[in-house]
Design a protein around this motif. Sequence first.
Motif, PDB file in Angstrom:
ATOM      1  N   ASN A   1       0.962  -1.236   0.029  1.00 39.27           N
ATOM      2  CA  ASN A   1       0.081  -0.002  -0.067  1.00 39.27           C
ATOM      3  C   ASN A   1       0.789   1.307   0.004  1.00 39.27           C
TER       4      ASN A   1
ATOM      5  N   PHE B   1       0.525   3.996  -2.951  1.00 33.48           N
ATOM      6  CA  PHE B   1       0.231   5.175  -2.702  1.00 33.48           C
ATOM      7  C   PHE B   1       1.226   6.339  -2.695  1.00 33.48           C
TER       8      PHE B   1
ATOM      9  N   ASP C   1       4.525   6.592   5.254  1.00 37.13           N
ATOM     10  CA  ASP C   1       5.180   6.875   3.790  1.00 37.13           C
ATOM     11  C   ASP C   1       4.553   8.401   3.634  1.00 37.13           C
TER      12      ASP C   1
ATOM     13  N   SER D   1     -13.457  -1.870   2.237  1.00 41.78           N
ATOM     14  CA  SER D   1     -13.763  -0.157   2.055  1.00 41.78           C
ATOM     15  C   SER D   1     -12.462   0.202   1.448  1.00 41.78           C
TER      16      SER D   1
ATOM     17  N   VAL E   1     -11.086   4.007   0.296  1.00 40.42           N
ATOM     18  CA  VAL E   1     -11.153   5.348   0.580  1.00 40.42           C
ATOM     19  C   VAL E   1     -12.359   6.100  -0.503  1.00 40.42           C
TER      20      VAL E   1
ATOM     21  N   LEU F   1      -9.649  -5.394   0.950  1.00 41.88           N
ATOM     22  CA  LEU F   1      -9.921  -6.615   1.947  1.00 41.88           C
ATOM     23  C   LEU F   1      -8.547  -6.580   2.865  1.00 41.88           C
TER      24      LEU F   1
ATOM     25  N   ALA G   1      -8.625  -5.010   6.327  1.00 42.89           N
ATOM     26  CA  ALA G   1      -9.652  -5.862   7.145  1.00 42.89           C
ATOM     27  C   ALA G   1      -8.852  -7.070   7.675  1.00 42.89           C
TER      28      ALA G   1
HETATM   29  P1  ADP Z   1      -6.563  -2.593  -1.095  1.00 40.74           P
HETATM   30  O1  ADP Z   1      -6.503  -4.202  -1.228  1.00 40.74           O
HETATM   31  O2  ADP Z   1      -7.493  -2.130  -1.974  1.00 40.74           O
HETATM   32  O3  ADP Z   1      -5.319  -2.006  -1.176  1.00 40.74           O
HETATM   33  P2  ADP Z   1      -6.459  -2.074   1.823  1.00 40.74           P
HETATM   34  O4  ADP Z   1      -7.530  -2.895   2.710  1.00 40.74           O
HETATM   35  O5  ADP Z   1      -5.208  -2.575   1.725  1.00 40.74           O
HETATM   36  O6  ADP Z   1      -7.218  -2.732   0.302  1.00 40.74           O
HETATM   37  O7  ADP Z   1      -6.699  -0.824   1.731  1.00 40.74           O
HETATM   38  C1  ADP Z   1      -7.741  -0.184   1.441  1.00 40.74           C
HETATM   39  C2  ADP Z   1      -7.757   1.309   1.271  1.00 40.74           C
HETATM   40  O8  ADP Z   1      -7.187   2.250   2.136  1.00 40.74           O
HETATM   41  C3  ADP Z   1      -6.967   1.537  -0.083  1.00 40.74           C
HETATM   42  O9  ADP Z   1      -7.922   1.275  -1.177  1.00 40.74           O
HETATM   43  C4  ADP Z   1      -6.600   2.926  -0.047  1.00 40.74           C
HETATM   44  O10 ADP Z   1      -7.852   3.713  -0.155  1.00 40.74           O
HETATM   45  C5  ADP Z   1      -6.416   3.232   1.647  1.00 40.74           C
HETATM   46  N1  ADP Z   1      -4.814   3.010   1.818  1.00 40.74           N
HETATM   47  C6  ADP Z   1      -4.246   2.047   2.256  1.00 40.74           C
HETATM   48  N2  ADP Z   1      -3.064   2.423   2.510  1.00 40.74           N
HETATM   49  C7  ADP Z   1      -2.791   3.500   2.084  1.00 40.74           C
HETATM   50  C8  ADP Z   1      -1.718   4.354   2.420  1.00 40.74           C
HETATM   51  N3  ADP Z   1      -0.602   3.874   2.748  1.00 40.74           N
HETATM   52  N4  ADP Z   1      -1.768   5.784   1.638  1.00 40.74           N
HETATM   53  C9  ADP Z   1      -2.913   6.130   1.283  1.00 40.74           C
HETATM   54  N5  ADP Z   1      -4.239   5.294   1.097  1.00 40.74           N
HETATM   55  C10 ADP Z   1      -4.080   4.058   1.658  1.00 40.74           C
END
Ligand code: ADP
Length: 752
Positions: free
Chosen positions: A492, A496, A524, A542, A544, A557, A560
């Motif tokens: 992640n 991002f 980050d 969920s 964002v 997922l 979660a």
């Molecule tokens: P995904 O598999 O969609 O990445 P996650 O549960 O890992 O699912 O993350 C859910 C959401 O949280 C991401 O889709 C993003 O919108 C937000 N997110 C997670 N990590 C970051 C991050 N380091 N910076 C910004 N947004 C993040």
Amino acid sequence: MQRLSIRHRIFVGTMAVILGFVVVTSFVMDRLVERFLDRELSSVLARGEAAYHRFAAIRGGLLGEKARSMAQVPQLRALLNTPEIDEESFAFTADSMKEVAGAPLLVFGDARGNLLYHSLDRGEYGASLLERPGVAAVLVGRPYTGFWSDGDAFYLVSAAAATIEGEVLGFVCLGYPVDEEAAADLRHITGHDVTVLHDGAVLTASWEDELPPSLAAGSSLSPLIEQELNGARENVRLEIENLEILATAVRLDDETVLVLSRPLNDVVRPFAAAKHNITLLGLGFALLALLACERLAKRIGRPIQALSRAADDLAHGDLAAKVEPTGEDEIGDLGRHFNDMARRIEALVAETNEKARAAQAASEAKSLFLATMSHEIRTPLNGVLGFNELLLETDLTDEQREFVTTAKRSGEDLLSIINDILDFSKIEAGKLEFEEVEFSLRTLLDHAFEPLQPVIRNKEIELHLDVAPAVPDRCLGAVSRLRQILQNYASNAVKFTMRGGIRVRAEVVAKDSDGFLLRVAVTDTGIGISAEDQERLFHPFSQVDGTTTRRFGGTGLGLAITRNLAELMGGTCGVESEPGAGSTFWFTARVKRVPDAAQPAPALPSRSDATGDCERRDKRILVAEDHPINRRMVSLILKKAGWEHAFAEDGEEALARLAEDSFDLVLMDCQMPNMDGFEATRRIRADEEGTGKHLPIVALTANTMRGDREACLEAGMDDFVGKPFKREELLAAVDRFLGAGSLTDAGPPPSS
Ligand code: ADP
């Protein structure tokens, strides 16, 4: 304080009311008696006193009349007129007059007050009578009625002068003793007890009841006398030897007092009796109350107790609890309503249980479906990924290489999505595996970012790993789950973050004799998350917003799963973030200390550790696999690595091959037609029994649900490689058993 039962409360209440009634009644009665005594008795005494005064007046009048008529007797006057009275003849005349007078006391005196005669045998009648009350007055012509005392005796007297033509010749005094007889007369006339006090002592008395001895001996009535002397005209209450009397005093002369009294006991007794009766009545009522309480207790207390017991039973899970409703009143209604309620609860619980069973069945069906799907998807995916990998090692044009690389990456993404969905389902079903192995956190961090290095280099972001010195070098924990969280945070963060850097900080936040609570934070300088959106994170599916999904991909997922994993490892997780500035995702997890005696974990043998090519040719591997594509792929991998191998298409064939040939390792698929891998393994182990031999068997299976590893080991297999596997994974497993020094008849190596 102990709790009072209803029965006791009713009892105490009733008792209180009755006792209160008794006390109030007796108090009221006492007040009534007081008032009665004060008013009624006083007036009775006053009437008695008036009667006395009337009587005294009449009697005094009569006596005076008698004295006057005697004084006018001619014979007496003649004698008194004689200059030298012959005492003897005077005594003769007086004696004869005494008969006529009929009074016990008869006294004659001359004009100068000298005593001429007195009728008593004794007495201190001195020569002069002038000292006596009334004598001086009589000698100047005024008649007198009053009292004369004579030693112990006391007389009511009347005196009158004997005159000739206005000249006083002498006087006559008649007297009646104030004795018991007189007192008895007075008692009859006044209707009260009579006591005559003289000079502080009782002179005579006439009481209806016996005279109190102390009163006979002296006088206990002095307060009364004092009051009388002070001129107060009130009745006095006195207590003489437990006898209460109400008394009034009448002064007879300076030293003599007539006391009229009435025993209060007589008056009070009926009241006392009434009081006594009321008390008895009260006690009777109390007894009745006791019986009534008993009945009430039965009527109210018992049903309520039964109800309370039944409610308690119900609360403790006895859904069949019920009460026997008693009667048609409110208590009966209460019981019936309770029963209705209990039945409804019973029905509801039954319904809920039924639903829960259905849900459980559905969940089991879901698990089964997932297991099947997992197997079905992983098997072809194994082929896709494996052949892509193999393809990449052939001579390709740049364009072809790019296509294959893309295909491989897509396959890996697909695998990661399937893994996420599977993990999530397993967590939901409580079926996630947590295998604790020894590991190094530093190595784990390195490895988590390793696959991301190309992207990191591409994006020109800096990566900084920072492990606090307190973090132990080796510890025991669910390393694959820690890796999963780290990889999720890492990917992640990389996903991002467009520029800047990623910093990973690992530290120990708590420790005890058992182990440590590790905290790892991944910071980050990426797009960040608004406070509102942060709330939605760590919940399934969920993201964002939809745009990030389209832009960055993902199932939503990961976080979660992270949260569940961290919690299952005794920790928690969270995020601090500012839009545009970046985010810090952190988690904590418990890991154990490595016991002192434990050997350091065997380092995963790298391919360079493996034995040389010449040795390999000595060792033979049997691959039992029904899927032709997989057979082909495994064959290519093993061949490339220089391992000699043969195939069997099912368990039966595997056994047959083993019987005719010698092999050093079996790679055993679990699900095969005719005879599955489990059964084949069991048979191999059964044949080995007693021979001291042990043929290493490594499971190759797409079944990665919880319990699959256990099932494999239980059947007698030594290790487990889940599909889809990477080439290195398969070769590492092979190396573990056929590496330098491993012998076919050696004991099983420690399974990790
Ligand atoms: P995904 O598999 O969609 O990445 P996650 O549960 O890992 O699912 O993350 C859910 C959401 O949280 C991401 O889709 C993003 O919108 C937000 N997110 C997670 N990590 C970051 C991050 N380091 N910076 C910004 N947004 C993040």
